[in-house]
Design an enzyme around this catalytic site. Structure first.
Site, short mmCIF file in Angstrom:
data_model
loop_
_atom_site.label_atom_id
_atom_site.label_comp_id
_atom_site.label_asym_id
_atom_site.label_seq_id
_atom_site.Cartn_x
_atom_site.Cartn_y
_atom_site.Cartn_z
N ASP A 1 -6.80 -3.74 -6.15
CA ASP A 1 -6.43 -2.47 -5.50
C ASP A 1 -4.98 -2.07 -5.80
O ASP A 1 -4.63 -0.89 -5.83
CB ASP A 1 -6.57 -2.56 -3.98
CG ASP A 1 -7.74 -3.38 -3.50
OD1 ASP A 1 -8.16 -4.30 -4.23
OD2 ASP A 1 -8.23 -3.14 -2.40
N ASP B 1 0.80 -1.23 0.00
CA ASP B 1 0.00 0.00 0.00
C ASP B 1 0.83 1.28 0.00
O ASP B 1 0.28 2.37 0.23
CB ASP B 1 -0.96 0.00 1.20
CG ASP B 1 -2.07 -1.02 1.01
OD1 ASP B 1 -2.63 -1.07 -0.10
OD2 ASP B 1 -2.37 -1.76 1.96
N1 GLY Z 1 -7.44 -1.34 -0.51
C1 GLY Z 1 -8.35 -1.79 0.44
C2 GLY Z 1 -9.74 -1.41 0.16
O1 GLY Z 1 -10.08 -0.90 -0.87
O2 GLY Z 1 -10.55 -1.65 1.04
#
Ligand code: GLY
Length: 391
Positions: A172, A111
């Site tokens: 994501d 992330d």
């Molecule tokens: N990247 C985690 C979410 O979208 O919840």
């Protein structure tokens, strides 16, 4: 008389519906007031925890240490600075950005793109400096350390034995590529660019269904690089279309097109958007339910965060493709988000701007709540709406 009454009633109803759906003329006013209160209440600390959501009717901060949502709060403050030019917002944005620096060498998470682009990325845009550049390049290298040649992509999460996943990659993750593309430009390190392209290509090959929708999780065999399973973590079912996952795909491939001009990325962003736009379960106000295939629709929460991400992406998509009025569509989404159905009343909602987002229903967390990333992409969409190139 009866006719008059019904007409009168209809007019009253129209006024009421008009009121409840009418746009807040300037949603920025609400955002400003909310974040002014919020920043006064939650001071930037060295520990660096920031408002994330509401839990048990109370403000909930990000987790201790690294949290994927850490950058969004400062990101919204940067957006406020971009909107107003007010140095006070800049000062606050910097104060909430700096504590994130200590995470630049984190290698246990993918992330870093979310966290660093929304904080240091904005800081670099506003005040380019060697120091900020170094932080971004270091964070990009930390992210790059999660790439494997065998699979051709960046590992999102560590192994999850409970699910039998050894090398899970989530849609994501497309959002984290922006950090690699930017760091490559800043540092001249082409390997970061190449790695982002490899990840985008592998995801393009394995994450999408023929209808344009995206799986949430694709797990790879790390030894052979083969796809092991295609499943979900936050969606309704393995085969369903989790709304925020579709949003990440649209936004992520639009960004990949921005840096590479590879048509296949643009085509994927459009294909996934068309899936969303034409879906029978997309409500009239264009704010999706949390999963397009949830069997409880319409008795299940919407996800304003997904709408905010898609709207923001569409303003950019509008610059690359003229076959559809993406901007007009994004304007409609932003109008819905700016209505009292989604935009909080000042002083409420623990000072977040948007209501009605969903973190993860399968994990029973953050259901029908504000989320700091919904506010970030909403304010980004508002900025892009103002700067959008007219068709
Ligand atoms: N990247 C985690 C979410 O979208 O919840």
């Amino acid at each position: 008389m009866k006719k008059f009454c019904s007409l009168g009633l209809l007019m009253l109803l129209a006024i009421f519906v008009g009121c409840s759906q009418s746009n807040n003329d300037d949603p920025w006013k609400t955002v400003e007031k909310q974040y002014l209160r919020s920043t006064l209440k939650t001071k930037a600390t060295k520990e660096g925890r920031v408002p994330r959501t509401i839990r048990d009717n109370k403000l909930a901060l990000t987790h201790k240490g690294f949290d994927w949502t850490l950058g969004f709060y400062s990101g919204t403050l940067w957006n406020l600075y971009k909107k107003t030019g007010d140095e006070a917002w800049k000062k606050k944005a910097i104060a909430y950005t700096m504590p994130i620096k200590k995470h630049q060498f984190v290698k246990h998470s993918h992330d870093l793109g979310f966290v660093f682009m929304c904080s240091f990325g904005h800081m670099y845009e506003e005040n380019p400096s060697e120091e900020t550049k170094t932080v971004l390049v270091n964070a990009a290298r930390s992210l790059a350390s999660r790439f494997s040649e065998k699979t051709g992509c960046i590992q999102s999460w560590g192994p999850r034995p409970g699910r039998g996943w050894k090398y899970p990659v989530i849609i994501d993750n497309m959002m984290n590529l922006e950090l690699l593309f930017e760091a490559s430009k800043m540092s001249g390190d082409k390997s970061l660019y190449n790695l982002a392209v490899r990840h985008a290509d592998t995801t393009l090959k394995n994450h999408f269904r023929p209808d344009g929708s995206s799986y949430h999780v694709v797990d790879y065999n790390p030894e052979t690089g083969d796809v092991h399973v295609k499943e979900t973590a936050q969606g309704f079912a393995n085969n369903s279309a989790w709304a925020r996952g579709q949003a990440w795909a649209i936004y992520g491939y639009t960004v990949s097109y921005r840096y590479t001009k590879q048509k296949k990325y643009l085509e994927q962003a459009i294909k996934t958007f068309n899936f969303v736009k034409n879906h029978k379960n997309l409500p009239k106000d264009l704010i999706p339910y949390w999963d397009f295939d949830c069997t409880d629709i319409p008795n299940t929460p919407r996800d304003a965060s997904a709408a905010a991400i898609i709207a923001s992406a569409l303003y950019e998509l509008n610059e690359y493709d003229q076959s559809f009025d993406y901007r007009g569509y994004a304007d409609r989404m932003v109008a819905s988000l700016s209505s009292e159905n989604y935009l909080a009343k000042e002083g409420e909602n623990q000072n977040f701007a948007l209501m009605h987002s969903v973190g993860s229903i399968p994990h029973k967390v953050e259901i029908d709540v504000p989320l700091n990333y919904a506010d970030y992409y909403f304010t980004e969409a508002l900025l892009r709406k103002e700067n959008a190139v007219s068709k």
